[in-house]
Scaffold this active site. Structure first.
Site, PDB file in Angstrom:
ATOM      1  N   HIS A 136       0.722  -1.391   0.059  1.00  0.00           N
ATOM      2  CA  HIS A 136      -0.111  -0.006  -0.051  1.00  0.00           C
ATOM      3  C   HIS A 136       0.630   1.307   0.008  1.00  0.00           C
ATOM      4  O   HIS A 136       2.210   1.349   0.210  1.00  0.00           O
ATOM      5  CB  HIS A 136      -1.088  -0.039   1.027  1.00  0.00           C
ATOM      6  CG  HIS A 136      -0.286   0.236   2.595  1.00  0.00           C
ATOM      7  ND1 HIS A 136      -0.056   1.432   3.143  1.00  0.00           N
ATOM      8  CD2 HIS A 136      -0.192  -0.662   3.576  1.00  0.00           C
ATOM      9  CE1 HIS A 136       0.484   1.329   4.258  1.00  0.00           C
ATOM     10  NE2 HIS A 136       0.642  -0.043   4.478  1.00  0.00           N
TER      11      HIS A 136
ATOM     12  N   CYS B 232       3.685  -4.286   6.784  1.00  0.00           N
ATOM     13  CA  CYS B 232       3.202  -4.169   5.501  1.00  0.00           C
ATOM     14  C   CYS B 232       4.276  -3.857   4.459  1.00  0.00           C
ATOM     15  O   CYS B 232       5.213  -3.306   5.056  1.00  0.00           O
ATOM     16  CB  CYS B 232       1.893  -3.358   5.316  1.00  0.00           C
ATOM     17  SG  CYS B 232       0.417  -3.905   6.042  1.00  0.00           S
TER      18      CYS B 232
END
Length: 283
Positions: free
Chosen positions: A238, A253
């Site tokens: 992301h 992440c």
């Protein structure tokens, strides 16, 4: 890799009908973890810009952040920062930790010692890649940019990422680089990424994208995670708003710049492969 309970809870709470039971919901910490050197940004870098952009995205999640070329803030020794401030940036007298890498890439004599010619060459490189201050000090950001430029021609030269007939996201934790290949051909050029911070390392292995959410909001931190593509028990690719080179890392992440994450969103689909290997450098 074993993870503590807090680590497993970092990116989890949105239930889905199929696939893994939880979705990552953790933004990247923006605190900086370099104890001795200090950053010396140019005067036009506005403090608090990242926070303002995050707030704007949460209010209007379909709106992209302000366009324009972002400057990347290099870490320099405290003595250099004091010597330069508040006057114009001077040529660094110090030898940075990535001096040899910079010398090799720039075609300089690789001796690991800062010379006037080395400093001028490194300064030109920093100016070309919007690294501030462009003082010739080869710090972590300059080193990361050198790694990226060297990888452009053949990112999978070492053969760590498997050749598959399907789209494969190659996430190299060793170099903090990401690219996409298919049938042995690079279809998305290498870009800089930011993986998990110490104790929150991004898990290695082979995965598939199981959920995509263009305007995902963290359920734990209530923070925007644009272009989120989840691949393993809540870990996702992301975008982030802060400088991709800053901070100790994410909560697991894989962070990307806004532009890179958007292009990756347009390229990938559910069930595409994500292959992660290596270990994030400590420096």
């Amino acid at each position: 890799m074993k993870r503590t309970l807090p680590a497993l809870l970092v990116c989890a709470s949105l239930l889905v009908v199929a696939g893994p039971p939880a979705v990552a919901a953790a933004p990247s910490p923006v605190s900086r973890a370099v104890p001795e050197p200090v950053s010396y940004p140019d005067a036009d870098l506005v403090p608090g810009l990242s926070r303002a952009l995050r707030a704007a995205e949460q209010e209007t999640p379909g709106r992209a952040p302000a366009r324009g070329q972002q400057r990347h803030t290099e870490y320099v020794p405290r003595s250099e920062a004091v010597r330069h401030s508040p006057g114009p940036v001077a040529c660094s007298r110090s030898t940075g930790p990535y001096q040899r890498q910079a010398e090799r890439y720039l075609g300089r004599e690789v001796d690991g010692r800062q010379s006037t010619g080395d400093c001028r060459a490194i300064r030109r490189f920093q100016q070309a890649h919007r690294i501030a201050p462009a003082s010739g000090f080869a710090g972590p950001v300059t080193g990361a940019m050198v790694r990226l430029m060297r990888a452009k021609k053949d990112p999978n030269r070492a053969g760590h990422c498997p050749d598959r007939p399907e789209r494969t996201v190659c996430a190299d934790l060793n170099r903090q680089l990401l690219w996409v290949q298919q049938d042995g051909r690079v279809i998305f050029d290498p870009v800089v990424m930011r993986s998990g911070a110490p104790t929150m390392e991004t898990r290695t292995g082979t995965y598939r994208i199981y959920l995509r959410h263009r305007h995902h909001i963290s359920n734990l931190y209530h923070t925007s995670m644009p272009f989120a593509q989840f691949f393993d028990r809540g870990e996702a690719l992301h975008a982030v708003y802060d400088d991709i080179y800053q901070g100790p890392g994410s909560h697991g992440c894989i962070n990307l710049t806004w532009g890179d994450a958007q292009k990756l969103w347009e390229l990938l689909k559910k069930q595409d492969v994500v292959y992660v290997w290596g270990r994030k450098p400590s420096v």
